[in-house]
Design an enzyme around this catalytic site. Structure first.
Site, PDB file in Angstrom:
ATOM      1  N   HIS A 123      37.637  36.310  43.656  1.00  0.00           N
ATOM      2  CA  HIS A 123      37.193  37.420  42.812  1.00  0.00           C
ATOM      3  C   HIS A 123      36.311  36.966  41.647  1.00  0.00           C
ATOM      4  O   HIS A 123      36.517  35.912  41.053  1.00  0.00           O
ATOM      5  CB  HIS A 123      38.404  38.186  42.271  1.00  0.00           C
ATOM      6  CG  HIS A 123      39.351  37.339  41.462  1.00  0.00           C
ATOM      7  ND1 HIS A 123      39.195  37.108  40.125  1.00  0.00           N
ATOM      8  CD2 HIS A 123      40.468  36.671  41.834  1.00  0.00           C
ATOM      9  CE1 HIS A 123      40.169  36.349  39.687  1.00  0.00           C
ATOM     10  NE2 HIS A 123      40.968  36.056  40.699  1.00  0.00           N
ATOM     11  N   ASP A 124      35.289  37.764  41.373  1.00  0.00           N
ATOM     12  CA  ASP A 124      34.417  37.612  40.202  1.00  0.00           C
ATOM     13  C   ASP A 124      33.537  36.370  40.242  1.00  0.00           C
ATOM     14  O   ASP A 124      32.987  35.969  39.211  1.00  0.00           O
ATOM     15  CB  ASP A 124      35.234  37.634  38.895  1.00  0.00           C
ATOM     16  CG  ASP A 124      36.089  38.875  38.772  1.00  0.00           C
ATOM     17  OD1 ASP A 124      35.518  39.971  38.650  1.00  0.00           O
ATOM     18  OD2 ASP A 124      37.329  38.762  38.827  1.00  0.00           O
ATOM     19  N   GLY A 141      38.720  32.010  41.297  1.00  0.00           N
ATOM     20  CA  GLY A 141      38.133  33.142  40.600  1.00  0.00           C
ATOM     21  C   GLY A 141      37.193  32.761  39.467  1.00  0.00           C
ATOM     22  O   GLY A 141      37.349  31.721  38.822  1.00  0.00           O
TER      23      GLY A 141
END
Length: 260
Positions: A123-124, A141
């Site tokens: 994520h991200d 992440g």
């Protein structure tokens, strides 16, 4: 050819948006909020879900999972996103998760990247353009990867780490700190091993630029100076050579610190 070719066993949500000339293979699933650009080819048994936008002329091979929930216990089903640019090659079993509300809300892959089998983007993450991720390279992440970077097989990158443009990691490298632009790294944990000279030559860097980058590298890694003192010594070089300025700006951002 502008006509879409969708296998009869594929499941495409009526809300999904497909461009022209899209190919979707057998048993693949495309979710409601997915947007796929012109000319993208998707193999068999690929799952694309969530708020996912995929650009033009990508090649996505079988058994990939794109846009599913982030592997973050804080995730509360927020409508976060995955964005993939144009002309990327995404080989078998890749897993790209969408962002989190606590982060930027978007996981982003740029253009013209070559992602080999089993690559993971958590994520991200933000990945630039023209990168190469070899088999089983994995980003935790919030990782950022610059243009033309290369990650060797089984490279593991800790969350919030930055990987600079034109850098390279050897097989099995573990990055727990930032890898500056143009630098080679190897080991668990990663250590610097000079400049990525082969890539600099391939990309047409001038001899003068390479010499300046070598001087900057030596000040950081071979002089025995504290990082702050090395930065001050690099400043005159950075005034004349944009690539050295980029190197200096990168190492000046403390973050998790750079590998040394």
């Amino acid at each position: 050819m502008n006509e879409n070719r969708i296998h009869q066993t594929a499941i495409i949500h009526p809300g999904a948006r497909l461009g022209m000339g899209v190919t979707i293979g057998a048993y693949s699933v495309v979710g409601e909020y997915v947007d796929i650009g012109d000319g993208t080819r998707i193999g068999s048994q690929v799952i694309i879900t969530g708020h996912t936008r995929i650009g033009r002329e990508n090649r996505i091979f079988p058994f990939c999972s794109l846009g599913d929930e982030p592997q973050d216990k804080k995730y509360g089903n927020e409508p976060t996103k995955l964005e993939i640019g144009d002309r990327n090659t995404i080989r078998e079993f890749c897993t790209f998760n969408r962002g989190t509300a606590q982060g930027a809300g978007i996981t982003r892959l740029g253009n013209d990247n070559f992602m080999m089998a089993y690559v993971h983007l958590a994520h991200d993450c933000r990945v630039g353009n023209y990168t190469t991720f070899t088999n089983n390279a994995s980003l935790a992440g919030h990782v950022q990867v610059g243009d033309y970077a290369g990650l060797g097989g089984f490279t593991a990158v800790h969350q919030f780490v930055r990987v600079g443009a034109y850098s390279f990691t050897a097989m099995g490298t573990v990055l727990t700190q930032d890898l500056p632009p143009y630098v080679l790294a190897a080991g668990n944990t990663a250590k610097p091993h000079g400049l990525n000279l082969r890539e600099l030559k391939r990309r047409g860097f001038s001899e003068e630029t390479v010499i300046a980058l070598k001087r900057a590298y030596k000040l950081v890694y071979r002089s025995g100076l504290a990082l702050k003192e090395a930065e001050s010594r690099i400043m005159p070089l950075a005034a004349d050579v944009p690539e050295v300025r980029h190197f200096l700006d990168f190492i000046h951002v403390r973050g998790r610190g750079i590998i040394r």
